[in-house]
Write a protein that holds these residues in place. Structure first.
Motif, PDB file in Angstrom:
ATOM      1  N   PRO A 135       0.836  -1.211   0.000  1.00  0.00           N
ATOM      2  CA  PRO A 135       0.000   0.000   0.000  1.00  0.00           C
ATOM      3  C   PRO A 135       0.865   1.251   0.000  1.00  0.00           C
ATOM      4  CG  PRO A 135      -0.149  -1.194   2.095  1.00  0.00           C
ATOM      5  CD  PRO A 135       0.678  -2.022   1.180  1.00  0.00           C
ATOM      6  N   ASP A 136       0.410   2.288  -0.662  1.00  0.00           N
ATOM      7  CA  ASP A 136       1.115   3.576  -0.708  1.00  0.00           C
ATOM      8  C   ASP A 136       2.534   3.449  -1.268  1.00  0.00           C
ATOM      9  OD1 ASP A 136      -1.148   4.698   0.542  1.00  0.00           O
ATOM     10  OD2 ASP A 136      -0.330   4.155   2.509  1.00  0.00           O
ATOM     11  N   TRP A 137       2.725   2.568  -2.230  1.00  0.00           N
ATOM     12  CA  TRP A 137       4.052   2.282  -2.781  1.00  0.00           C
ATOM     13  C   TRP A 137       4.602   3.468  -3.554  1.00  0.00           C
ATOM     14  CZ3 TRP A 137       7.956  -0.738  -2.063  1.00  0.00           C
ATOM     15  CH2 TRP A 137       8.919  -0.889  -3.061  1.00  0.00           C
ATOM     16  N   PRO A 159       8.216   4.124  -5.634  1.00  0.00           N
ATOM     17  CA  PRO A 159       9.492   3.510  -6.031  1.00  0.00           C
ATOM     18  C   PRO A 159      10.677   4.283  -5.464  1.00  0.00           C
ATOM     19  CG  PRO A 159       8.089   3.915  -7.942  1.00  0.00           C
ATOM     20  CD  PRO A 159       7.429   4.566  -6.786  1.00  0.00           C
ATOM     21  N   MET A 160      11.746   3.565  -5.138  1.00  0.00           N
ATOM     22  CA  MET A 160      12.926   4.190  -4.553  1.00  0.00           C
ATOM     23  C   MET A 160      13.502   5.262  -5.471  1.00  0.00           C
ATOM     24  SD  MET A 160      16.470   2.447  -3.170  1.00  0.00           S
ATOM     25  CE  MET A 160      16.065   2.075  -1.475  1.00  0.00           C
ATOM     26  N   SER A 161      13.307   5.108  -6.776  1.00  0.00           N
ATOM     27  CA  SER A 161      13.828   6.100  -7.715  1.00  0.00           C
ATOM     28  C   SER A 161      13.183   7.474  -7.512  1.00  0.00           C
ATOM     29  CB  SER A 161      13.606   5.627  -9.157  1.00  0.00           C
ATOM     30  OG  SER A 161      12.223   5.443  -9.411  1.00  0.00           O
ATOM     31  N   GLU A 162      12.063   7.521  -6.777  1.00  0.00           N
ATOM     32  CA  GLU A 162      11.381   8.788  -6.510  1.00  0.00           C
ATOM     33  C   GLU A 162      11.631   9.304  -5.092  1.00  0.00           C
ATOM     34  OE1 GLU A 162       7.237   8.430  -7.584  1.00  0.00           O
ATOM     35  OE2 GLU A 162       7.735   7.390  -9.443  1.00  0.00           O
ATOM     36  N   TRP A 163      12.445   8.604  -4.296  1.00  0.00           N
ATOM     37  CA  TRP A 163      12.754   9.035  -2.942  1.00  0.00           C
ATOM     38  C   TRP A 163      13.803  10.138  -2.967  1.00  0.00           C
ATOM     39  CZ3 TRP A 163      13.745   3.844   0.112  1.00  0.00           C
ATOM     40  CH2 TRP A 163      12.602   3.038   0.038  1.00  0.00           C
ATOM     41  N   THR A 164      13.819  10.943  -1.915  1.00  0.00           N
ATOM     42  CA  THR A 164      14.880  11.936  -1.772  1.00  0.00           C
ATOM     43  C   THR A 164      16.149  11.227  -1.301  1.00  0.00           C
ATOM     44  OG1 THR A 164      14.455  12.364   0.578  1.00  0.00           O
ATOM     45  CG2 THR A 164      13.170  13.665  -1.045  1.00  0.00           C
ATOM     46  N   ILE A 202       7.933   1.088   4.302  1.00  0.00           N
ATOM     47  CA  ILE A 202       7.584   0.764   2.911  1.00  0.00           C
ATOM     48  C   ILE A 202       6.710  -0.482   2.820  1.00  0.00           C
ATOM     49  CG2 ILE A 202       9.535   1.931   1.867  1.00  0.00           C
ATOM     50  CD1 ILE A 202      10.916  -0.773   1.598  1.00  0.00           C
ATOM     51  N   ARG A 203       6.704  -1.313   3.856  1.00  0.00           N
ATOM     52  CA  ARG A 203       5.872  -2.518   3.912  1.00  0.00           C
ATOM     53  C   ARG A 203       6.065  -3.387   2.669  1.00  0.00           C
ATOM     54  NH1 ARG A 203       0.057  -0.533   5.791  1.00  0.00           N
ATOM     55  NH2 ARG A 203       0.479   1.267   4.481  1.00  0.00           N
ATOM     56  N   GLU A 204       7.324  -3.500   2.225  1.00  0.00           N
ATOM     57  CA  GLU A 204       7.578  -4.329   1.048  1.00  0.00           C
ATOM     58  C   GLU A 204       7.444  -5.801   1.409  1.00  0.00           C
ATOM     59  OE1 GLU A 204      11.562  -4.373  -0.622  1.00  0.00           O
ATOM     60  OE2 GLU A 204      12.408  -4.134   1.363  1.00  0.00           O
ATOM     61  N   TRP A 205       7.065  -6.603   0.429  1.00  0.00           N
ATOM     62  CA  TRP A 205       6.987  -8.046   0.596  1.00  0.00           C
ATOM     63  C   TRP A 205       8.390  -8.612   0.548  1.00  0.00           C
ATOM     64  CZ3 TRP A 205       2.715 -10.754   1.825  1.00  0.00           C
ATOM     65  CH2 TRP A 205       1.478 -10.128   1.650  1.00  0.00           C
ATOM     66  N   LEU A 206       8.732  -9.462   1.486  1.00  0.00           N
ATOM     67  CA  LEU A 206      10.019 -10.150   1.493  1.00  0.00           C
ATOM     68  C   LEU A 206       9.747 -11.648   1.398  1.00  0.00           C
ATOM     69  CD1 LEU A 206      11.880  -8.285   4.365  1.00  0.00           C
ATOM     70  CD2 LEU A 206      12.102  -7.907   1.930  1.00  0.00           C
ATOM     71  N   GLU A 207      10.551 -12.325   0.628  1.00  0.00           N
ATOM     72  CA  GLU A 207      10.436 -13.773   0.548  1.00  0.00           C
ATOM     73  C   GLU A 207      11.340 -14.384   1.614  1.00  0.00           C
ATOM     74  OE1 GLU A 207      11.460 -15.320  -3.274  1.00  0.00           O
ATOM     75  OE2 GLU A 207      11.137 -17.390  -2.671  1.00  0.00           O
ATOM     76  N   VAL A 208      10.815 -15.289   2.416  1.00  0.00           N
ATOM     77  CA  VAL A 208      11.584 -15.997   3.441  1.00  0.00           C
ATOM     78  C   VAL A 208      11.748 -17.428   2.952  1.00  0.00           C
ATOM     79  CG1 VAL A 208      11.668 -16.778   5.830  1.00  0.00           C
ATOM     80  CG2 VAL A 208      10.640 -14.546   5.262  1.00  0.00           C
TER      81      VAL A 208
END
Length: 135
Positions: free
Chosen positions: A17-19, A21-26, A117-123
């Motif tokens: 949610p509310d993603w 992209p890192m390319s748009e981060w400061t 960022i609540r990114e999905w991580l694969e475990v």
């Protein structure tokens, strides 16, 4: 303790949610994100749960042996992991549930606006070699 791979994906998982992209981060948001992950790894070093981890470049090449005296084949018509995998961390955890707990904490690394960022991580657990085999 068992070893687990925490795999960070560029894509392939549902979009958080509310993603943003890192390319748009400061630059400050990128630094805060990296500092969070470094602090997380340092804390796990203290508990004996951190093994290693790295971010990966967006560039990479598939390579395959193509026979004696022939140059290696590179790339192909398949999904490129460089487009999919952003980085990884290897941890050791007493239980699978603890590995999930740590992955969820890493998923809360800050992103745009300092929000998690609540990114999905694969475990993914590491396989153990059968008895009688060395690595």
């Amino acid at each position: 303790m068992a070893k687990y791979l925490l795999l960070k994906h560029y894509r392939g998982a549902p979009e958080p949610p509310d993603w943003v992209p890192m390319s748009e981060w400061t630059p400050q948001e990128v630094s805060a994100h990296i500092q969070y992950m470094n602090d997380f790894a340092s804390r796990l070093e203290g508990t004996g749960e951190f093994v290693e981890g790295h971010a990966l470049s967006e560039s990479g090449t598939w390579v395959r042996y193509d026979g004696e005296g022939k140059p290696p084949l590179t790339d192909g018509p398949f999904a490129e992991t460089k487009d999919l995998i952003a980085g990884w961390m290897v941890i050791e955890a007493a239980t699978y549930e603890r590995a999930l707990e740590l992955a969820a904490e890493l998923s809360a690394a800050p992103g745009a606006g300092g929000e998690p960022i609540r990114e999905w991580l694969e475990v993914r657990p590491f396989l153990e070699a059968p008895d009688g085999f060395d690595h």
